[in-house]
Design a protein around this motif. Structure first.
Motif, PDB file in Angstrom:
ATOM      1  N   TYR A 105      41.331  28.544  32.709  1.00 22.06           N
ATOM      2  CA  TYR A 105      41.819  28.557  33.890  1.00 22.06           C
ATOM      3  C   TYR A 105      40.816  28.948  34.866  1.00 22.06           C
ATOM      4  N   THR A 106      40.406  28.339  36.035  1.00 19.56           N
ATOM      5  CA  THR A 106      39.370  28.800  37.016  1.00 19.56           C
ATOM      6  C   THR A 106      40.419  29.459  38.147  1.00 19.56           C
ATOM      7  N   PHE A 107      40.443  30.819  38.432  1.00 16.19           N
ATOM      8  CA  PHE A 107      41.221  31.294  39.547  1.00 16.19           C
ATOM      9  C   PHE A 107      40.067  31.793  40.603  1.00 16.19           C
ATOM     10  N   TYR A 108      40.626  31.678  41.745  1.00 18.30           N
ATOM     11  CA  TYR A 108      39.779  32.092  42.869  1.00 18.30           C
ATOM     12  C   TYR A 108      40.517  33.053  43.989  1.00 18.30           C
ATOM     13  N   VAL A 109      39.744  33.792  44.522  1.00 15.13           N
ATOM     14  CA  VAL A 109      40.327  34.652  45.677  1.00 15.13           C
ATOM     15  C   VAL A 109      39.341  34.510  46.863  1.00 15.13           C
ATOM     16  N   ARG A 110      40.030  33.884  47.931  1.00 12.74           N
ATOM     17  CA  ARG A 110      39.059  33.403  49.107  1.00 12.74           C
ATOM     18  C   ARG A 110      39.497  34.114  50.219  1.00 12.74           C
ATOM     19  N   ASP A 111      38.208  34.593  50.917  1.00 11.39           N
ATOM     20  CA  ASP A 111      38.595  35.208  52.390  1.00 11.39           C
ATOM     21  C   ASP A 111      37.708  34.361  53.318  1.00 11.39           C
ATOM     22  N   ASN A 112      37.968  34.887  54.673  1.00 12.00           N
ATOM     23  CA  ASN A 112      37.354  34.011  55.608  1.00 12.00           C
ATOM     24  C   ASN A 112      36.520  35.173  56.439  1.00 12.00           C
ATOM     25  N   GLY A 113      36.189  36.324  55.698  1.00 15.14           N
ATOM     26  CA  GLY A 113      35.539  37.334  56.300  1.00 15.14           C
ATOM     27  C   GLY A 113      34.192  37.179  56.405  1.00 15.14           C
ATOM     28  N   ILE A 114      33.453  38.232  56.339  1.00 12.47           N
ATOM     29  CA  ILE A 114      32.081  38.232  57.035  1.00 12.47           C
ATOM     30  C   ILE A 114      30.970  37.570  55.937  1.00 12.47           C
ATOM     31  N   GLY A 115      31.132  37.226  54.692  1.00 11.54           N
ATOM     32  CA  GLY A 115      30.597  36.489  53.655  1.00 11.54           C
ATOM     33  C   GLY A 115      29.452  37.493  53.128  1.00 11.54           C
ATOM     34  N   ILE A 116      28.694  36.819  52.199  1.00 12.11           N
ATOM     35  CA  ILE A 116      27.678  37.625  51.627  1.00 12.11           C
ATOM     36  C   ILE A 116      26.529  36.808  51.299  1.00 12.11           C
ATOM     37  N   ASP A 117      25.339  37.251  51.753  1.00 14.56           N
ATOM     38  CA  ASP A 117      24.030  36.589  51.842  1.00 14.56           C
ATOM     39  C   ASP A 117      23.733  36.255  50.378  1.00 14.56           C
ATOM     40  N   GLU A 118      23.116  35.010  50.333  1.00 13.27           N
ATOM     41  CA  GLU A 118      22.930  34.452  49.014  1.00 13.27           C
ATOM     42  C   GLU A 118      21.857  35.445  48.108  1.00 13.27           C
ATOM     43  N   LYS A 119      21.383  36.065  48.867  1.00 14.53           N
ATOM     44  CA  LYS A 119      20.329  37.045  47.902  1.00 14.53           C
ATOM     45  C   LYS A 119      20.873  38.191  47.581  1.00 14.53           C
ATOM     46  N   TYR A 120      22.038  38.273  47.752  1.00 12.84           N
ATOM     47  CA  TYR A 120      22.900  39.487  47.085  1.00 12.84           C
ATOM     48  C   TYR A 120      23.976  38.878  45.995  1.00 12.84           C
ATOM     49  N   HIS A 121      23.964  37.419  45.853  1.00 11.27           N
ATOM     50  CA  HIS A 121      24.976  37.037  44.874  1.00 11.27           C
ATOM     51  C   HIS A 121      24.922  37.504  43.455  1.00 11.27           C
ATOM     52  N   GLU A 122      23.572  38.010  42.991  1.00 12.04           N
ATOM     53  CA  GLU A 122      23.477  38.334  41.677  1.00 12.04           C
ATOM     54  C   GLU A 122      23.838  39.894  41.516  1.00 12.04           C
ATOM     55  N   SER A 123      23.492  40.513  42.639  1.00 10.49           N
ATOM     56  CA  SER A 123      23.358  42.144  42.435  1.00 10.49           C
ATOM     57  C   SER A 123      24.815  42.538  42.849  1.00 10.49           C
ATOM     58  N   VAL A 124      25.730  41.716  43.301  1.00 14.08           N
ATOM     59  CA  VAL A 124      26.992  42.216  43.761  1.00 14.08           C
ATOM     60  C   VAL A 124      27.970  42.792  42.423  1.00 14.08           C
ATOM     61  N   PHE A 125      27.377  42.197  41.215  1.00 16.11           N
ATOM     62  CA  PHE A 125      28.054  42.532  39.942  1.00 16.11           C
ATOM     63  C   PHE A 125      27.518  43.724  39.373  1.00 16.11           C
ATOM     64  N   TYR A 143      35.125  33.220  41.974  1.00 17.26           N
ATOM     65  CA  TYR A 143      35.674  32.505  41.158  1.00 17.26           C
ATOM     66  C   TYR A 143      35.657  33.087  40.045  1.00 17.26           C
ATOM     67  N   PHE A 144      36.786  33.110  38.996  1.00 21.24           N
ATOM     68  CA  PHE A 144      36.512  33.667  37.475  1.00 21.24           C
ATOM     69  C   PHE A 144      37.404  32.867  36.673  1.00 21.24           C
ATOM     70  N   THR A 145      36.786  32.654  35.339  1.00 23.06           N
ATOM     71  CA  THR A 145      37.595  31.984  34.466  1.00 23.06           C
ATOM     72  C   THR A 145      37.845  32.726  33.406  1.00 23.06           C
ATOM     73  N   LEU A 146      39.188  32.071  32.952  1.00 20.85           N
ATOM     74  CA  LEU A 146      40.039  32.909  31.995  1.00 20.85           C
ATOM     75  C   LEU A 146      40.110  31.988  30.800  1.00 20.85           C
TER      76      LEU A 146
END
Lengths: 519, 143
Positions: free
Chosen positions: A438-458, A503-506
Motif C-alpha cells: 500500500y502506498t499511503f500519502y499525506v499531502r499539504d498545500n503548505g510552504i513546501g520543501i526545497d529539493e536540496k533538503y529532500h534527503e536530509s529531512v529524514f 509518500y510511504f509504503t507498507l
C-alpha cells in the motif's frame, strides 16, 4: 541436477543414419549385379542352345535329304556330351521323327522315340528359335538345303559357276533341349554370393560406424558430464581429452570457462562472507548505538527532573521574593528544560522504535487517522485547516501504535509547515493499492520543501531553518525508522512554495483474512 | 482521615527531596522516610542496622520504590517484601524514569501495585505523586 541418459543418444543417431546410405547403396548394387548376372547366364544358355541346334542342323542336311537314320543317329551321338543336354530330336518336314536322343533314355531306336519327357511341341516360324520353360530351354532349328539351278545356256561353259542365288528348301527340323538345373544352381550361387557380399558390406559399415561414432561421441559425453558437474557447482574436474580435434578445442574453452566461473564464484562467496560480516558489524553497532542513546537519554532525564522540580518549587514557594526579571529568568529555565525533556523523549522514542517488538493486529487506517486528527484538533481548528481523507482507507495488518506514530508525525508536520498566509490550508490523506504494497500519502498545500533538503529531512535533528517551528526535528527520523523496520519505503515530493506530499509504503505481508484464519 | 507514613526508596537525593516536598506540601503523608538504596530499605523494613531499635522505623502505609538502585535493586526489594507475609499487604508503587514496557511488566509480575514514571514536567509529576499518595493512603486506612 542429475545427469540423465539421453533417450536418443548421438551415438545411436550416428550409428543409425551414417550406415543407411551404405546399406541402401549396397542393396541396390547387389540387386543390379544379380539381375545383370542372371541375364548373362540366361543369354549364354540361349546362345548355347542356338549354336548346338545350328550345328546339328548343318550336319543333318545330308541325313535328312536321304532319310538315312543311321547317319542322323551318328550325328546325334557326336553331340550327346553337350553340357546340359536333355534331348535331341530330328524330324522331317512331315513331322516324323527320324532320330532322337534323351539323356534319360539314351540313344533310342526310331521305334521307341515316341514320348521323350519334357519335349515341348515344336513350333514353326523362324529359322531358329528358343523357348524357355520352367525346366529347360528348347531350341528348334530348321534344316535346309540349297538346290542350285545350272544355267542351261552356258551348260558347256565350265568356267561359269552356279547361279549365286539358289532355291532354299526346308527339309526338316532339329530340336534340342537344354536342362536349366545347372543354370539354376549357378544362379542360386550368384544370388547367394551377392547376398553374402551385401550382408558383409553392411555389417562392416555398421561396425565401422559404431566404432568411429564411439570415438567421436565419447569426448562429447565427457564434456556433457563435466557441464552437468559444473551445473551442480563442481568446478574442480576439468575435462581431459586425448583427441586433437574441434571437440578438444571446445573442451579447452570449456575448461577455461569453468576456471573463470570458479574464480568468480569464489570471489562472490568471499564478497558474501564479507558482506555478512559487515552486516553483522553494522547491526551490532546499530544495537550499540540504540543502547547508547537509551542510556544517555535515560541518564540525562534524571537531572532534568530535578532541574524542573526545583525551578518549579522556586516559583511556587519563593515567587514572591523575585522581581519581574527574576521570574522571567526562572521561566526561561523551565521552558528550556522542558524543551530538552522533549528532545530526550524523542531520542528515547527513536531508540525504542529500533528495539521494540512489533505487535501486529488488523489496523483500520481510517480509524488511526481519526484518532490522530482528534489529538491534533485544537491546533488544526485554530489554523482553519481543511482535512480530506480518502473514503475507503484499507485495513492493514500492522502495529497500531507505530501506524499512529507515522500519521501523527506526518500530519502534524504538514500542519506545522502549512504556511502563515495560506488562504485555504488543506491536508489530504489517501493511498494507492499496489500489488505487494500500500502506498499511503499525506499531502499539504503548505510552504513546501526545497529539493536540496529532500534527503536530509529524514536525518536525526534536522529541522528546516526557514521556519521557526515547534518540535525537535526528530519526527521524520522516527517515521523513517518505523517504515524501514516494516520493510517499506518513504519519500518526499515537494518544491519550495508548492506544498509537500509525503509518500510511504507498507508491505501487504499477508492478507488479513489469511492471518485471522491462521490464528 | 489518618495520614499514613510513606517509605520512599530513592537513590537520587534531589528526586528524594522533591518527592518528599510534594508529599508534604500537599499533606498527603504523615511522615516520609527516605532510604537511599535497596539494602537500606530492607534494613528499615526489618529493623536492622541503623534502624535496629525499630522506634525510628514505623511500618509504612505505602512504599514508593525506585527501580534503579545501587546495592540491591528495586526488583529485589519488591520481591522480598511481596514474599513476606508480614509485609505483603503494604502497597508498593514503582518509580521509573522510563516507561519501558518490559520493566513495568516485570514490576507487576513481582507484585507491584502501581507505577509512576518521572516526567520532565514537574507539575505533572507532582500531580501524579499526590494522587497516588491520596489513593493508597485512603485504601490502607480502610478497615
Amino acid at each position: 541436477m542429475k545427469f540423465r541418459k539421453p533417450k536418443f543418444s548421438l551415438a545411436a543417431k550416428f550409428s543409425l543414419f551414417v550406415p543407411l546410405p551404405i546399406v541402401v547403396a549396397s542393396l541396390a548394387l547387389s540387386s543390379s549385379f544379380i539381375k545383370h548376372d542372371l541375364m548373362q547366364i540366361k543369354a549364354a544358355m540361349v546362345e548355347h542352345g542356338k549354336a548346338v541346334a545350328r550345328g546339328l542342323s548343318y550336319y543333318s542336311e545330308y541325313g535328312l535329304l536321304v532319310e538315312n537314320k543311321a547317319a542322323l543317329c551318328g550325328i546325334i551321338a557326336r553331340h550327346t556330351n553337350e553340357k546340359d543336354l536333355l534331348y535331341i530330336v530330328i524330324r522331317n518336314t512331315s513331322e516324323k521323327i527320324l532320330a532322337g536322343y534323351s539323356a534319360e533314355l539314351g540313344n533310342m531306336s526310331i521305334n521307341t522315340i515316341t514320348n521323350i519327357p519334357h519335349v515341348p511341341k515344336p513350333e514353326g516360324g523362324s529359322e531358329c528359335r528358343v523357348i524357355e520353360t520352367d525346366f529347360l530351354y528348347d531350341a528348334v532349328c530348321d534344316v535346309v538345303t540349297t538346290r542350285r539351278r545350272r544355267n542351261r545356256k552356258n551348260l558347256l561353259q565350265f568356267d561359269t559357276p552356279f547361279d549365286s542365288a539358289g532355291e532354299v528348301k526346308k527339309i526338316g527340323t532339329v530340336q534340342i533341349g537344354l536342362s536349366k538345373s545347372s543354370m539354376i544352381v549357378s544362379m542360386r550361387q550368384v544370388k547367394r554370393d551377392a547376398v553374402w557380399v551385401t550382408v558383409g558390406a553392411i555389417t562392416l559399415a555398421i561396425l565401422v560406424t559404431i566404432l568411429v561414432v564411439g570415438f567421436m561421441v565419447r569426448p562429447i559425453e565427457k564434456l556433457a558430464m563435466a557441464a552437468g558437474a559444473v551445473s551442480r557447482g563442481d568446478f574442480d574436474h576439468p575435462v581431459k581429452l586425448s583427441s586433437r580435434d574441434e571437440i578438444r578445442n571446445l573442451a579447452e574453452s570449456f575448461n577455461r570457462m569453468m576456471a573463470n566461473l570458479k574464480k568468480s564464484r569464489d570471489e562472490n562467496e568471499q564478497y558474501a562472507r564479507e558482506l555478512e560480516i559487515k552486516t553483522e558489524e553494522l547491526s551490532r553497532s546499530n544495537e550499540e548505538l540504540n543502547a547508547f542513546v537509551y542510556t544517555v537519554s535515560h541518564d540525562l532525564k534524571a537531572p532534568l527532573v530535578s532541574l524542573q522540580g526545583f525551578s518549579s518549587l522556586l516559583t511556587s514557594n519563593y515567587g514572591d521574593c523575585l522581581d519581574a526579571d527574576g521570574k522571567m529568568y526562572v521561566e526561561r529555565i523551565q521552558k528550556n528544560t522542558e524543551r530538552m525533556g522533549t528532545l530526550i523523549e524523542d531520542l528515547l522514542e527513536l531508540s525504542r522504535v529500533g528495539r521494540a517488538k512489533r505487535q501486529d493486529e488488523p489496523v483500520d487506517v481510517s480509524e488511526v487517522i481519526s484518532d490522530v486528527i482528534d489529538e491534533l484538533a485544537p491546533k488544526l481548528e485554530k489554523q482553519g485547516t481543511r482535512l480530506i481523507m480518502k473514503d475507503d482507507m484499507p485495513i492493514i495488518y500492522c502495529d497500531r501504535t507505530r501506524v499512529n506514530q507515522i500519521f501523527s508525525n506526518l500530519i502534524s508536520n504538514a500542519s506545522k509547515y502549512i504556511g502563515e498566509y495560506n488562504e485555504n490550508p488543506t491536508i489530504e490523506m489517501g493511498y494507492d493499492d499496489g500489488d505487494d504494497y500500500y502506498t499511503f500519502y499525506v499531502r499539504d498545500n503548505g510552504i513546501g520543501i526545497d529539493e536540496k533538503y529532500h534527503e536530509s529531512v529524514f536525518g536525526i535533528l534536522q529541522q528546516l531553518n526557514e521556519v521557526e517551528a515547534e518540535g525537535t526535528g526528530m519526527g521524520l527520523a522516527i517515521v523513517k525508522r518505523i517504515v524501514d523496520n516494516f520493510g517499506g519505503k518513504i519519500w518526499i515530493d515537494s518544491a519550495s512554495g508548492k506544498g509537500t506530499t509525503m509518500y510511504f509504503t507498507l508491505p501487504k505481508t499477508a492478507n488479513i483474512h489469511d492471518r485471522e484464519e491462521a490464528e | 482521615m489518618k495520614l499514613i507514613d510513606i517509605l520512599l526508596v530513592e537513590d537520587n537525593p534531589d528526586h528524594a527531596m522533591l518527592i518528599k516536598k510534594v508529599l508534604e506540601n500537599h499533606r498527603v503523608a504523615n511522615k516520609v522516610y527516605v532510604a537511599e538504596n535497596g539494602a537500606e530499605a530492607l534494613d528499615y523494613m526489618y529493623h536492622r542496622g541503623k534502624y535496629g531499635n525499630g522506634s525510628d522505623a514505623p511500618r509504612p502505609g505505602l512504599v514508593l520504590l525506585d527501580i534503579k538502585l545501587p546495592k540491591i535493586d528495586g526488583f529485589a526489594v519488591l520481591k522480598q517484601l511481596k514474599s513476606d507475609p508480614e509485609h505483603r499487604s503494604i502497597p508498593v508503587v514503582m518509580l521509573t524514569t522510563s516507561d519501558r514496557d518490559e520493566e513495568i511488566a516485570k514490576g507487576y509480575a513481582e507484585g507491584a501495585n502501581s507505577y509512576v514514571t518521572k516526567p520532565v514536567k514537574f507539575d505533572e509529576f507532582a500531580e501524579k505523586i499526590k494522587s497516588i499518595g491520596l489513593y493508597w493512603g485512603l485504601i490502607s486506612s480502610l478497615p
